[in-house]
Design an enzyme around this catalytic site. Structure first.
Site, PDB file in Angstrom:
ATOM      1  CG  ASP A 106      -4.997  -5.053  -3.812  1.00 62.91           C
ATOM      2  OD1 ASP A 106      -4.576  -4.148  -4.558  1.00 62.91           O
ATOM      3  OD2 ASP A 106      -5.880  -4.868  -2.954  1.00 62.91           O
ATOM      4  NE  ARG A 166      -0.547   4.488   5.319  1.00 58.94           N
ATOM      5  CZ  ARG A 166      -1.346   4.018   4.345  1.00 58.94           C
ATOM      6  NH1 ARG A 166      -1.082   2.848   3.791  1.00 58.94           N
ATOM      7  NH2 ARG A 166      -2.387   4.717   3.938  1.00 58.94           N
ATOM      8  CG  PHE A 184      -6.437  -2.778   2.358  1.00 60.46           C
ATOM      9  CD1 PHE A 184      -5.783  -1.777   3.049  1.00 60.46           C
ATOM     10  CD2 PHE A 184      -7.704  -2.524   1.868  1.00 60.46           C
ATOM     11  CE1 PHE A 184      -6.374  -0.535   3.249  1.00 60.46           C
ATOM     12  CE2 PHE A 184      -8.305  -1.286   2.062  1.00 60.46           C
ATOM     13  CZ  PHE A 184      -7.646  -0.301   2.755  1.00 60.46           C
TER      14      PHE A 184
END
Length: 420
Positions: free
Chosen positions: A205, A380, A126
């Site tokens: 993460d 997405r 990210f």
């Protein structure tokens, strides 16, 4: 696979988690919400929890609420989240945001590996995580460098490349467990062992995994982890995040953002800082009680459902979506941008299309379907097993097919809105 509404209905009738859908606020029955990987739906129990907190705990008890239980909420809710990620009691605490927690743990890890000069990550991470790692690199001083290993195809994690990059110079390996664009999901145990074999620490993460993908932080011997609560944990926009520190590292790891809640005796108001024992040292400021309390109802629903069942449904629903893609969307120009192997895929499916941006706008404005768009051309579609139905997936593909074959998207601008 045909767009058979009867088949989708039968799947919903056979779904043992179907009843959980009624535990969420769903006002617009025509809206198809496929964005649980960005913001989860509102659990009904959260409304009741916040009404009680605001009306009684704050409104009537006032500051006495701290001794009535508020002070323990970071640990209480943290331990519940810990059950979702395979942690022992006392290894997960609620604090701050994912970014702040990542910074705390990354800098703590670097200081625990003096003499090493490298942070290893990948180019699928990210972007915010990369910014945070760069900040920790600067704050640590010295000659640290951040090495971003490139994915071979923009979809799958560069496992072989990571194996080459992780060496005796590596202080920290920091990765997303489930990648935000493609939903590629790493073998946590494999990569963690790579790091440990080289003498490095690892920081995961798990924001796009927790609540849909099995995670075993203890069983895979993970050192550090962070995650957010407003995606599949359904805690609400901007809800506090969580951090994990393996029990055996808690006395060695030091919070670089020391504050009064992480002080050993905070209400002694001593002028010199002494870190609290255990994980409490990673608290900094006063917990945000209203938003912290809102985490618990969504976590309780997942614990009641059971992560084995949640994961099984997630896999079945993403497989169903991909089967519909192969029959109806691939022939009209879509490309699968997620792993085909369900063992390496999280709970969202990315589909690429040259007109992805305008298609996403048409879906939102004309078709009452909410996915999201990620550059350069990815749409997405997330399934949240507690409230996403098979009928919704079926209808979403039907509407998506219409947007393209009937040219509905052509009326929309090529410029992106502020939030995609």
């Amino acid at each position: 696979m045909e767009l058979d509404t009867g088949f989708a209905k039968r799947l919903d009738e056979q779904d043992e988690l179907a009843s959980f859908r009624q535990r969420f606020i769903i006002e617009d029955r025509d809206l198809i919400y496929l964005l649980g990987n960005s913001l989860g739906r509102l659990p009904r129990a959260t409304i009741e929890r916040l009404e009680r907190l605001v009306g009684h705990e704050w409104g009537e008890r006032l500051i006495r609420g701290w001794n009535d239980g508020w002070i323990d909420l970071p640990h209480q809710v943290g331990d519940k989240v810990g059950r979702l990620v395979g942690a022992r009691p006392g290894e997960v605490i609620i604090a701050d945001s994912t970014s702040v927690n990542l910074y705390k743990l990354a800098l703590a890890a670097l200081r625990m590996r003096p003499g090493r000069s490298k942070i290893v990550t990948d180019d699928l991470n990210f972007p915010s995580d990369l910014y945070i790692l760069e900040g920790a690199q600067r704050a640590a001083g010295g000659n640290y460098r951040l090495e971003r290993v490139s994915s071979p195809d923009g979809v799958h994690g560069p496992v072989d490349g990571l194996a080459e990059a992780i060496d005796e110079e590596t202080a920290l390996v920091a990765l997303s467990h489930t990648v935000f664009k493609s939903a590629y999901t790493y073998d946590m145990g494999l990569i963690t062992k790579m790091a440990h074999d080289a003498g490095a620490l690892i920081l995961w993460d798990v924001s796009h995994a927790v609540g849909t993908v099995p995670i075993d932080l203890q069983g895979t011997d993970v050192d550090f982890a962070v995650g957010c609560t407003y995606k599949y944990l359904n805690a609400g926009p901007g809800a506090p995040a969580f951090l994990y520190v393996r029990e055996g590292l808690q006395e060695e790891a030091q919070n670089p953002v020391s504050g009064w809640m992480g002080q050993d005796r905070p209400f002694e108001f001593e002028l010199a800082y002494q870190a609290a024992p255990g994980l409490r040292r990673f608290l900094t400021g006063t917990p945000a009680i209203l938003s912290l309390a809102a985490i618990e109802p969504g976590v309780d629903l997942l614990l009641k459902a059971g992560m084995d069942k949640v994961r099984a449904k997630s896999v079945q629903q993403t497989e169903y979506l991909i089967a519909l893609y192969e029959t109806h969307l691939e022939p009209i120009g879509f490309e699968l941008r997620s792993p085909r192997d369900p063992d390496r895929r999280g709970s969202h499916v990315a589909l690429g299309h040259p007109e992805g941006l305008r298609i996403s706008q048409a879906l939102k404005e004309e078709m009452n379907v909410l996915p999201d768009f990620r550059r350069p051309d990815n749409l997405r579609f997330s399934v949240a097993p507690l409230y996403t139905s098979y009928a919704e997936i079926n209808e979403a593909v039907r509407r998506l097919h219409t947007v393209v074959t009937e040219g509905v998207y052509e009326q929309y601008p090529v410029e992106a809105p502020a939030v995609t």
